[in-house]
Design an enzyme around this catalytic site. Structure first.
Site, PDB file in Angstrom:
ATOM      1  N   CYS A 122      -5.459  -3.373   1.929  1.00  0.00           N
ATOM      2  CA  CYS A 122      -5.450  -3.498   3.431  1.00  0.00           C
ATOM      3  C   CYS A 122      -6.868  -3.822   4.203  1.00  0.00           C
ATOM      4  O   CYS A 122      -7.175  -4.927   4.353  1.00  0.00           O
ATOM      5  CB  CYS A 122      -4.643  -2.399   3.994  1.00  0.00           C
ATOM      6  SG  CYS A 122      -3.627  -2.743   5.614  1.00  0.00           S
ATOM      7  N   GLU A 161       0.856  -1.198  -0.152  1.00  0.00           N
ATOM      8  CA  GLU A 161      -0.098  -0.024  -0.065  1.00  0.00           C
ATOM      9  C   GLU A 161       0.777   1.236   0.175  1.00  0.00           C
ATOM     10  O   GLU A 161       1.934   1.264   0.585  1.00  0.00           O
ATOM     11  CB  GLU A 161      -0.789  -0.014   1.239  1.00  0.00           C
ATOM     12  CG  GLU A 161      -2.049   1.194   1.408  1.00  0.00           C
ATOM     13  CD  GLU A 161      -2.729   0.732   2.618  1.00  0.00           C
ATOM     14  OE1 GLU A 161      -3.836   1.882   2.614  1.00  0.00           O
ATOM     15  OE2 GLU A 161      -2.270  -0.119   3.472  1.00  0.00           O
ATOM     16  N   GLY A 220      -2.890 -60.716   7.650  1.00  0.00           N
ATOM     17  CA  GLY A 220      -1.609 -60.181   8.058  1.00  0.00           C
ATOM     18  C   GLY A 220      -1.214 -58.906   6.996  1.00  0.00           C
ATOM     19  O   GLY A 220       0.256 -58.705   7.066  1.00  0.00           O
ATOM     20  N   GLY A 221      -2.096 -58.615   6.167  1.00  0.00           N
ATOM     21  CA  GLY A 221      -1.792 -57.086   5.499  1.00  0.00           C
ATOM     22  C   GLY A 221      -2.315 -56.030   5.754  1.00  0.00           C
ATOM     23  O   GLY A 221      -3.114 -56.041   7.146  1.00  0.00           O
ATOM     24  N   LEU A 222      -2.095 -55.084   5.225  1.00  0.00           N
ATOM     25  CA  LEU A 222      -2.636 -53.553   5.634  1.00  0.00           C
ATOM     26  C   LEU A 222      -4.126 -53.199   5.865  1.00  0.00           C
ATOM     27  O   LEU A 222      -4.693 -52.929   7.094  1.00  0.00           O
ATOM     28  CB  LEU A 222      -2.025 -52.601   4.669  1.00  0.00           C
ATOM     29  CG  LEU A 222      -0.629 -52.429   4.449  1.00  0.00           C
ATOM     30  CD1 LEU A 222      -0.081 -51.505   3.364  1.00  0.00           C
ATOM     31  CD2 LEU A 222       0.134 -51.945   5.831  1.00  0.00           C
ATOM     32  N   SER A 279     -21.176 -46.903 -15.906  1.00  0.00           N
ATOM     33  CA  SER A 279     -20.211 -47.968 -15.608  1.00  0.00           C
ATOM     34  C   SER A 279     -19.688 -48.711 -17.154  1.00  0.00           C
ATOM     35  O   SER A 279     -18.900 -49.343 -16.988  1.00  0.00           O
ATOM     36  CB  SER A 279     -21.167 -49.141 -15.114  1.00  0.00           C
ATOM     37  OG  SER A 279     -21.664 -48.810 -13.850  1.00  0.00           O
ATOM     38  N   LYS A 335      -9.185   2.295  -2.441  1.00  0.00           N
ATOM     39  CA  LYS A 335      -9.505   1.361  -1.163  1.00  0.00           C
ATOM     40  C   LYS A 335     -11.097   1.808  -1.097  1.00  0.00           C
ATOM     41  O   LYS A 335     -11.498   3.085  -0.703  1.00  0.00           O
ATOM     42  CB  LYS A 335      -8.409   2.170  -0.156  1.00  0.00           C
ATOM     43  CG  LYS A 335      -8.426   1.133   1.205  1.00  0.00           C
ATOM     44  CD  LYS A 335      -7.145   1.624   2.066  1.00  0.00           C
ATOM     45  CE  LYS A 335      -7.225   0.900   3.477  1.00  0.00           C
ATOM     46  NZ  LYS A 335      -6.132   1.236   4.329  1.00  0.00           N
TER      47      LYS A 335
END
Length: 684
Positions: free
Chosen positions: A178, A53, A371-373, A664, A122
């Site tokens: 401002c 400004e 046993g996976g994520l 689809s 302004k």
């Protein structure tokens, strides 16, 4: 055609914001300092340069704003700045006091290639505490004139000016000054609805303890509320410190995210970054409330005028991004933020399952654990949901269902996890039933031939689902789904079986890259129980595999990512396809910026060394083709029939009842042709 590695080809706009060292009351000296910084920005091929400004005079002049010599010198300095801009690419936005029809206005000068495009006064003048602007200036909206003769040029004048490049879609901006940002109804609200994708704010906000945070919060929120980018530059060194001090804060925010900040309390501080204009346009297209806002504010939008200009960016140059592109859009880089997001994601999953159990009146659960994520995360969530409902964890029936390729390592991990979580473990060996089904089908495997085709794989997957659903019938239980968002996007699931079908899928909204961090977070924070920590670490270190085909002679196991691509790359693509609708060319540019050999992105501390890869463009295009082929051309029929499950991220859950609807029987031709053209262009 513009160079592929040119940011302007991909809808980006490079912007700069500076807080130059001010010479109070010496406009010509200030003009020279602005010109020097503008030339620097021109070298970096910025499209827009923002200054603070009253940057041509200095803000803290007080009553000197009414000195004729100051005003005359400011106009001469503006003429010098306009003339210097002739050979510069960027649009310059600088502050100056401008007299119009006997009133003095605090204005933004919009300058480009020797033209004064417009003058924006302004709107809101602060007149409280340390501010006395109404002593010197008039409010912009009170002006009658719509044009002004200034610095030897005629230019548009007013608070409702929109500036737009006619040769760069997405580059349109408006200016506010401002206090306008602090007002209850900032001009930028209407400016965004009128078509401004970028808002610039010339500020002289003084420094106070904590005020920099306040400004950033305001700028960030306003960019989110207006679905825009917001660039902010405040006055810095050189301003009078009689009663106030100035920090020269520069900020760039986009859609609620801070993308760049310059240093404070330094001479000529500033920033250079890029705004993703296409990202803003896409968000505005999809948010119906933005359109509604334009309709409801129609009376505020009358009188807006568009001032066009030609930017002429050098499209034949190589211009990579200065901006950092996150490699993991679903995973925060900051550890503290990551922990917050993990807690929130886990809590959403738990709350969703709690409500489903309450509403169904069911107090038992069946879940297949491998046993996976994915099944690990689902079990952790299920255990917590049972705790919330004061149900015994023994009522969670965790089944291992070993098949022809189940390894002792993953089977052992699943059994150990069930024990550590305090749930009931049961095991059903599906191989006898699978052999019987293969024999009934006349499959070559029943005759001793190692033919591991899709039938061989899906007989195992289907039997697992059959057993889980029948166990649920037998036990009066709910089947908990384990399939995740990444698998749904890529169609990496067998229609109607366990990773696709369940009574309720707690993982439906989770991308694979976030699941890994959720499990690590559970281990680190003890959310899964102290005993589970070591087994969770082993699960995280296990290669992702469906374990449906026996390992080869060299011991190589069936690799999921070897078929459908690295999950970090594919989750990256998923984010930009589902959230922003970007095409493959834009995504390839972003991926190379984030993941290429020359990437400047830092690795978050929580990303393991083994996961820190770079990818060549040939690999990026290969996996982009795989993603788009599977996402658009092969997998929607599976997503059209998914069970209920909670949404967790802004990319959605790909549910046909929620975020994602598409035919689809859609073809991926359009996307694959775009990728083929890109391969031809880049020689990959």
């Amino acid at each position: 055609m513009p160079a592929f590695h040119n940011l302007y080809r991909h809808g980006f706009v490079r912007v700069a914001a500076f807080a130059p060292h001010v010479a109070p009351g010496d406009p010509m000296e200030n003009a020279q300092r602005l010109i020097a910084l503008a030339k620097e920005a021109d070298k970096s091929r910025a499209a827009l340069v923002l200054f603070p400004e009253l940057s041509l005079t200095g803000y803290a002049l007080d009553d000197l704003h009414h000195q004729a010599l100051i005003l005359q010198s400011a106009e001469q300095a503006a003429a010098a700045l306009i003339e210097a801009s002739r050979d510069l690419m960027p649009v310059l936005v600088a502050g100056a006091p401008v007299a119009v029809d006997g009133q003095l206005y605090n204005c933004a000068l919009i300058i480009h290639r020797g033209r004064l495009l417009g003058v924006v006064p302004k709107s809101y003048l602060p007149n409280y505490r340390e501010f006395y602007e109404k002593r010197w200036f008039a409010e912009g909206p009170s002006a009658i004139a719509d044009s002004v003769r200034y610095a030897g040029q005629d230019a548009a004048f007013g608070t409702k000016l929109l500036f737009a490049a006619d040769d760069l879609p997405g580059f349109s901006f408006m200016a506010e000054i401002c206090e306008d940002l602090w007002a209850v109804h900032p001009p930028s609200l209407d400016g965004a609805l009128a078509g401004a994708n970028i808002i610039v704010n010339l500020s002289a906000s003084n420094a106070l303890i904590g005020k920099a945070r306040e400004r950033e919060a305001l700028v960030r929120v306003q960019s989110q509320r207006t679905l825009s980018a917001y660039i902010f530059a405040a006055s810095g060194s050189g301003e009078s410190t009689t009663d106030l001090t100035w920090d020269g804060q520069t900020l760039a925010c986009e859609l609620g995210e801070t993308i760049a900040q310059g240093p404070r309390f330094e001479d000529n501080a500033g920033l250079v970054t890029e705004i993703d204009g296409e990202r803003i346009v896409q968000d505005r297209l999809r948010f119906s409330t933005f359109r509604d806002g334009a309709r409801n504010a129609r009376e505020h939008l009358t009188g807006w005028r568009k001032v066009s200009f030609t930017l002429a960016p050098p499209l034949d140059e190589t211009l990579p991004l200065e901006r950092t592109i996150r490699r993991f859009p679903f995973v925060p880089s900051d550890r503290e933020r990551l922990d917050e997001d993990c807690f929130e994601a886990w809590s959403i999953q738990v709350e969703a399952l709690v409500q489903r159990l309450r509403s169904s009146g069911i107090s038992r659960a069946v879940i297949g654990i491998s046993g996976g994520l994915d099944s690990t995360q689902a079990l952790i969530v299920t255990a917590r949901a049972f705790d919330r409902l004061a149900l015994p964890r023994e009522s969670i029936l965790a089944y291992t269902l070993p098949g022809f390729a189940t390894s002792e390592a993953t089977r052992g991990q699943a059994i150990a996890l069930a024990g550590a979580m305090g749930v009931t473990h049961r095991e059903i060996d599906i191989r006898p039933a699978a052999e019987r089904m293969l024999a009934d089908l006349g499959h070559p495997y029943a005759e001793g031939r190692a033919e591991y085709d899709v039938t061989f794989e899906n007989v195992q997957a289907g039997l697992r689902t059959d057993y889980l659903f029948r166990a649920a019938n037998h036990e009066g239980a709910l089947v908990i789904g384990t399939g995740d968002l990444s698998e749904a996007a890529l169609g990496w699931c067998t229609y109607g079986v366990g990773d696709h079908m369940s009574h309720y899928n707690v993982n439906a909204g989770l991308p694979k890259t976030l699941i890994q961090h959720l499990i690590a977070w559970a281990a680190r924070t003890g959310r899964a129980g102290e005993a589970a920590g070591p087994v969770l670490e082993r699960i995280l270190a296990t290669e992702i595999s469906p374990e449906l085909v026996p390992a080869g002679e060299n011991g190589q196991i069936q690799s999921t990512q070897g078929v459908i691509g690295p999950y970090p790359l594919q989750d990256f693509t998923l984010h930009y396809v589902a959230r922003y609708g970007f095409g493959p060319e834009k995504i390839a540019f972003l991926q190379e910026t984030a993941w290429g050999e020359s990437s400047r992105s830092d690795w978050p501390d929580h990303v393991a060394e083994a996961d820190r890869h770079h990818y060549a463009m040939a690999d990026i295009l290969k996996w982009l083709d795989v993603f788009h082929t599977r996402f658009f051309g092969q997998s929607q029929f599976k997503r059209s029939a998914v069970p209920n499950g909670p949404k967790l991220t802004s990319a959605g859950a790909l549910s046909p009842r929620g975020d994602w609807r598409m035919p689809s029987d859609m073809s991926a031709k359009l996307w694959r042709e775009a990728i083929a053209r890109l391969k031809d262009e880049l020689g990959d």
